[in-house]
Design an enzyme around this catalytic site. Structure first.
Site, PDB file in Angstrom:
ATOM      1  CG  ASP A  62     -10.367  19.303   9.317  1.00 54.09           C
ATOM      2  OD1 ASP A  62     -11.434  19.786   9.737  1.00 54.09           O
ATOM      3  OD2 ASP A  62      -9.999  19.362   8.126  1.00 54.09           O
ATOM      4  CG  ASN A  77      -1.900  13.827   9.741  1.00 53.84           C
ATOM      5  OD1 ASN A  77      -1.349  13.801   8.642  1.00 53.84           O
ATOM      6  ND2 ASN A  77      -2.764  14.770  10.087  1.00 53.84           N
ATOM      7  CD  GLU A  78      -1.168  18.360   8.959  1.00 54.50           C
ATOM      8  OE1 GLU A  78      -1.983  18.902   9.728  1.00 54.50           O
ATOM      9  OE2 GLU A  78      -1.059  18.666   7.757  1.00 54.50           O
ATOM     10  CE1 TYR A 126      -4.696  20.831   2.216  1.00 46.86           C
ATOM     11  CE2 TYR A 126      -3.143  20.429   4.003  1.00 46.86           C
ATOM     12  CZ  TYR A 126      -4.190  20.002   3.200  1.00 46.86           C
ATOM     13  OH  TYR A 126      -4.732  18.750   3.367  1.00 46.86           O
ATOM     14  CE1 TYR A 149      -6.962  25.773   6.020  1.00 44.28           C
ATOM     15  CE2 TYR A 149      -5.597  23.914   5.383  1.00 44.28           C
ATOM     16  CZ  TYR A 149      -6.799  24.413   5.838  1.00 44.28           C
ATOM     17  OH  TYR A 149      -7.845  23.550   6.108  1.00 44.28           O
ATOM     18  CD  GLU A 190      -3.457  15.842   4.925  1.00 44.06           C
ATOM     19  OE1 GLU A 190      -3.816  17.038   5.016  1.00 44.06           O
ATOM     20  OE2 GLU A 190      -3.524  15.027   5.861  1.00 44.06           O
TER      21      GLU A 190
HETATM   22  C1  BDP Z   1      -4.310  18.816   7.504  1.00 38.93           C
HETATM   23  C2  BDP Z   1      -4.780  17.559   8.173  1.00 38.93           C
HETATM   24  C3  BDP Z   1      -6.116  17.041   7.669  1.00 38.93           C
HETATM   25  C4  BDP Z   1      -7.057  18.187   7.420  1.00 38.93           C
HETATM   26  C5  BDP Z   1      -6.456  19.067   6.336  1.00 38.93           C
HETATM   27  C6  BDP Z   1      -7.350  20.255   5.992  1.00 38.93           C
HETATM   28  O1  BDP Z   1      -3.813  16.546   8.102  1.00 38.93           O
HETATM   29  O2  BDP Z   1      -6.642  16.137   8.607  1.00 38.93           O
HETATM   30  O3  BDP Z   1      -8.335  17.769   7.082  1.00 38.93           O
HETATM   31  O4  BDP Z   1      -5.218  19.569   6.772  1.00 38.93           O
HETATM   32  O5  BDP Z   1      -7.209  21.296   6.612  1.00 38.93           O
HETATM   33  O6  BDP Z   1      -3.980  19.706   8.512  1.00 38.93           O
HETATM   34  O7  BDP Z   1      -8.197  20.109   5.129  1.00 38.93           O
END
Ligand code: BDP
Length: 600
Positions: free
Chosen positions: A162, A421-422, A477, A481, A512
């Site tokens: 992203d 990452n992820e 999130y 999300y 995050e």
């Molecule tokens: C996560 C990722 C990050 C994205 C973020 C998002 O680690 O790179 O920018 O979510 O969706 O999946 O904002």
């Protein structure tokens, strides 16, 4: 790999500035030998900078394939008899370089340096033509991965991460001179005898020096450790050893105290043949139970996942932007950040070292996840398989880890490696892929913890990689999300999930959390994308964090808005910044400042 330096025996010349530039969508330049003379039909292009946004229009912004850069530099007359090296701090994502008509090196991986000895190809006092072809294509053999599609309308680059696929010469390029017999590498491992929290601590600096060149065999090594006032506090002879520093001044979060290790190579007559200056921050890092200890004291991470991303220059390094970003971190009360999602410029780590900012250092392994890819609009069936992220990607990933550790091993600010990452982390295939990579990172650096960042699609009950990590890093999130807009449900789910991770008995970092927010959109009814909703969501997370003991850190996503590829879930990029892309604060910035500094 050592950075170029000016010392009594070394000199460097920066090749930054305007280079000649030409896109080569059809890949014609190699056959046409564009390196063999002045680059035809070229335009001016700044280095360092991403090329994508310099010229208006889609053509360069969406370019897929190779581009050519060329400059002419004069080799200083005083370099006669010296070894001359050409170094690129980064070329994203791959490059081949010529000096004059001679190909001197190729490199894959967009965020780590590479260099070649060009002594025999240059003449002191004379100009030299340097040409680089830089390739931005991401494939199943690159880190990060991607797919190049040949369509009737031209090539299209798809990727599963992203952030926009900025490319070009993002960091400085150097010509530098060293003596022929020289310091080739320096490794320092700082430590203390006994308890680092004691009033009077003795520092232990273990060092290892590699000497290269024609007289390396006969050369002697001398090291001297100077404090910040220039006073010698320890010395040693021999290529490796341990320096003792009674009453050591520790490097610590918020105070980037560093010593200078002067490394000298001595010739037969004990004359100094080469000298190199290695900064040393003496600090310890340890994971104990659910605590992350720096100098024996629990450290709580406050800060952000960031991006190297600015208007116009994209991922090009710039000192003004860098210092401003660090000043904003200081203003808001952050003590740390993660180099999401690739190794940042070495200037950034030097600055973090010098100012006591703590860094989680990440490889460019991002986008290894079908579910995340689907949200961003790319469909892939099976990520970890020979048709996608397989042996080729794994080899590139291993190389990325090697180059990251080789470059950043001596930075006191770096306290934790993040090897990805992820990625999908709940399947046997992902475990098979990652197991050797964790082992490799540990073998390369036995002194720092290692981890990876877990995604919401591989929760605690199914994840197979947390057992290889010293620290649990998760991106979540809830309220965005998942449980979109429903902060009450999100709060319950977040806490329940953190309790499961807590059961691992390791420190848990929220690497995050956040919500997309359009600066200036205000609403009192919980509207998504409003400044109020971003603040409410962060406050909800903070309530939960303060209830979970194993939680050892909070990194908001993201420090600032940043550019992404086009997609229906992004509005001119990702808007989860607490600052806008031009670094103006959203309401959440003030909220974080109150929480992190106690200021009202
Ligand atoms: C996560 C990722 C990050 C994205 C973020 C998002 O680690 O790179 O920018 O979510 O969706 O999946 O904002």
């Amino acid at each position: 790999m050592l950075r170029p330096q000016d010392t009594a025996t070394r000199e460097r010349r920066s090749l930054t500035g305007l280079w000649r530039f030409r896109a080569d969508a059809d890949g014609a330049g190699r056959d046409a030998r564009w390196f063999a003379g002045p680059l035809p039909d070229a335009i001016d292009m700044p280095v360092p900078a991403s090329y994508n946004d310099i010229v208006p229009g889609r053509e360069l912004h969406d370019h897929v394939g190779e581009v050519w850069y060329q400059t002419t530099a004069r080799v200083p007359r005083g370099w006669a008899g010296q070894r001359v090296v050409l170094r690129f701090d980064a070329a994203t994502h791959g490059a081949t370089v010529w000096v004059g008509d001679t190909e001197v090196m190729s490199h894959q991986g967009g965020y780590t340096p590479f260099e070649a000895d060009v002594t025999d190809l240059v003449a002191p006092g004379e100009p030299v033509r340097v040409t680089a072809v830089v390739d931005n294509r991401l494939t199943w053999a690159t880190i990060p991965p991607g797919i190049v599609e040949d369509t009737p309308h031209g090539k299209r680059q798809k990727y599963m991460h992203d952030f926009f696929n900025y490319a070009g010469l993002h960091r400085p390029v150097w010509l530098y001179a060293t003596p022929r017999t020289r310091v080739h590498d320096v490794t320092v491992v700082p430590g203390t005898t006994g308890d680092p929290t004691a009033a009077d601590v003795t520092g232990m600096v273990t060092y290892a020096v590699e000497v290269a060149g024609p007289d390396a065999g006969a050369a002697q090594v001398r090291v001297r450790l100077l404090d910040a006032d220039g006073a010698e506090v320890a010395r040693g002879t021999g290529a490796d050893g341990v320096l003792e520093v009674p009453g050591v001044h520790l490097w610590q979060p918020g105070e980037g105290y560093q010593y200078d290790l002067v490394v000298e190579v001595l010739g037969a007559d004990a004359a100094v043949v080469d000298s190199y200056l290695q900064k040393v921050g003496v600090r310890t890092v340890e994971v104990r139970g659910t605590e992350f200890l720096i100098n024996g004291r629990p450290f709580y991470f406050r800060g952000f996942g960031m991006h190297e991303d600015h208007l116009t220059r994209g991922k090009g390094h710039d000192d003004a932007e860098m210092v401003h970003d660090f000043e904003l971190l200081r203003w808001i009360g952050a003590n740390s950040f993660r180099t999401s999602h690739y190794p940042y410029a070495e200037e950034v780590l030097d600055y973090a070292d010098a100012h006591g900012v703590v860094v989680i250092d990440e490889t460019a392994a991002v986008g290894m996840n079908a579910s995340v890819a689907a949200v961003l609009g790319t469909k892939i069936d099976k990520v970890f398989s020979e048709d996608a992220v397989g042996a080729a990607a794994q080899a590139a990933h291993a190389q990325a880890i090697r180059e990251l550790v080789a470059r950043d091993k001596n930075h006191p600010s770096v306290v934790l490696w993040s090897i990805a990452n992820e990625p999908e982390s709940h399947t046997p295939e992902s475990e098979e892929y990652f197991k050797p990579l964790f082992a490799l990172a540990r073998e390369l650096d036995r002194h720092r913890p290692v981890g990876f960042v877990n995604v919401m699609y591989s929760q605690a009950d199914v994840d197979r990689l947390a057992k290889y990590s010293d620290v649990i890093m998760i991106n979540r999130y809830h309220g965005w999300y998942a449980n979109t807009g429903d902060l009450a449900a999100a709060e319950a789910d977040l806490e329940a999930e953190l309790r499961l991770w807590e059961a691992h008995g390791k420190p848990v970092l929220m690497t995050e959390y956040g919500a997309d927010t359009i600066a200036g959109l205000h609403d009192l009814t919980g509207a998504l994308w409003s400044e109020e909703y971003q603040s409410e969501l962060l406050e909800m997370y903070h309530r939960v964090f303060d209830r979970v003991d194993a939680l050892q850190g909070e990194h908001v996503w993201n420090f600032a808005d940043f550019q992404t590829s086009r997609g229906i879930v992004r509005v001119d990029g990702n808007k989860k910044g607490v600052f806008t892309r031009d670094r103006r604060p959203k309401a959440a910035a003030h909220l974080l400042r109150r929480r992190w500094t106690g200021r009202h």
